[in-house]
Each structure stands twice: as C-alpha cells, then as structure tokens.
Design a protein around this motif. Structure first.
Motif, short mmCIF file in Angstrom:
data_model
loop_
_atom_site.label_atom_id
_atom_site.label_comp_id
_atom_site.label_asym_id
_atom_site.label_seq_id
_atom_site.Cartn_x
_atom_site.Cartn_y
_atom_site.Cartn_z
N UNK A 1 0.81 -1.17 0.00
CA UNK A 1 0.00 0.00 0.00
C UNK A 1 0.87 1.26 0.00
N UNK A 2 1.99 1.24 0.70
CA UNK A 2 2.88 2.40 0.71
C UNK A 2 3.34 2.74 -0.70
N UNK A 11 2.73 5.67 -12.91
CA UNK A 11 3.57 4.47 -12.85
C UNK A 11 2.89 3.31 -12.15
N UNK A 12 1.65 3.49 -11.77
CA UNK A 12 0.90 2.39 -11.16
C UNK A 12 0.19 1.58 -12.24
N UNK A 13 0.15 0.29 -12.04
CA UNK A 13 -0.61 -0.55 -12.96
C UNK A 13 -2.09 -0.27 -12.75
N UNK A 14 -2.91 -0.63 -13.71
CA UNK A 14 -4.36 -0.45 -13.52
C UNK A 14 -4.87 -1.16 -12.26
N UNK A 18 -6.62 0.70 -9.07
CA UNK A 18 -7.93 0.27 -8.55
C UNK A 18 -7.84 -0.09 -7.07
N UNK A 19 -6.77 -0.81 -6.69
CA UNK A 19 -6.59 -1.19 -5.29
C UNK A 19 -6.45 0.04 -4.39
N UNK A 20 -5.68 1.03 -4.84
CA UNK A 20 -5.53 2.25 -4.06
C UNK A 20 -6.87 2.96 -3.92
N UNK A 24 -8.65 3.78 -0.38
CA UNK A 24 -9.00 5.16 -0.05
C UNK A 24 -10.50 5.32 0.20
N UNK A 25 -11.32 4.59 -0.54
CA UNK A 25 -12.77 4.70 -0.34
C UNK A 25 -13.20 4.12 1.00
#
Length: 129
Positions: A1-2, A11-14, A18-20, A24-25
């Motif tokens: 998560x960090x 630079x994040x994968x899709x 989505x996981x982030x 966050x939600x």
C-alpha cells in the motif's frame, strides 16, 4: 500500500490504481494522507516552494499524527526545505537543524535534478518540470 501512495500515479498498474482507490474509499484517513503525499511530491519534483506554506496549513488541518510529525520537522528546517523546493541548484550538502535524525533506507541528493534512490518509492527525475 505504501508503494501505491508514494508512486507517481502514471507508474501504477491499472490493478494498483484500482486497489488504491478501494483502500482510499474505505479509509478517509488514508485518502487524506494520500492527497497530502501526492501534493508534496508534486511540489518537490516541480520545485514549487511557493506552495509549501499552503501545504503545511492544509496538513495542519488534518488529524494525522505521522503527517504532523513530518510537518513539525519541516517547520524546524523551514528555510532549508523551502530552498530545496525552490532552487534549481545546490551549493553542496547541508546539515539539517533538527534535533533528531532518523535513519532512512532512501538516499536523496540536493543536486539540480534532486534524485533519490532506495526502495523505489519516489517520483523519478523524469517528472521534474
């Protein structure tokens, strides 16, 4: 998560994006923290020292203890941090005035390109403006 929070969004994968978003939600605290981290990274990589005081005020308004500790450190070394976020050059290494130094596995330079190395959780030099 960090890694999701500290990586440049491009630079994040899709899947990571989505996981982030899901994390966050579910956690308003992590969403606010992520927002502050992203804003600071943009300020750092774009040399936007003019945004520092507004960022500090915004961070002060959140009840995030670890962020507050970071803010206090910035306030202790405000002139040095402001110079680092503003100037495009360095006169060499400087020693921070903080009473406490904490070891880190990441190493950063104050060189014109402000590069960091370590665990990979940083915004790369290619995103400097």
């Amino acid at each position: 998560m960090t890694k999701w929070i500290t990586s440049h969004p491009d630079h994040l994968s899709p899947t990571d994006t989505d996981n982030l978003a899901q994390v966050e939600s579910r956690s308003p605290m992590l969403e606010r923290l992520s927002t502050h981290v992203t804003a600071f990274a943009e300020m750092l990589t774009g040399r936007h020292g003019d945004r520092l005081n507004a960022w500090l005020a915004s961070a002060d308004n959140d009840d995030l203890p670890h962020l507050q500790s970071f803010v206090q450190g910035i306030r202790r070394d405000h002139a040095v941090v402001l110079a680092g976020l503003t100037l495009s050059h360095s006169s060499g290494p400087s020693k921070a005035t903080s009473a406490v130094s904490r070891p880190s596995n990441a190493r950063c330079s104050a060189a014109p390109t402000s590069t960091c190395s370590g665990n990979g959780s940083f915004w790369p030099e290619s995103h400097l403006t």
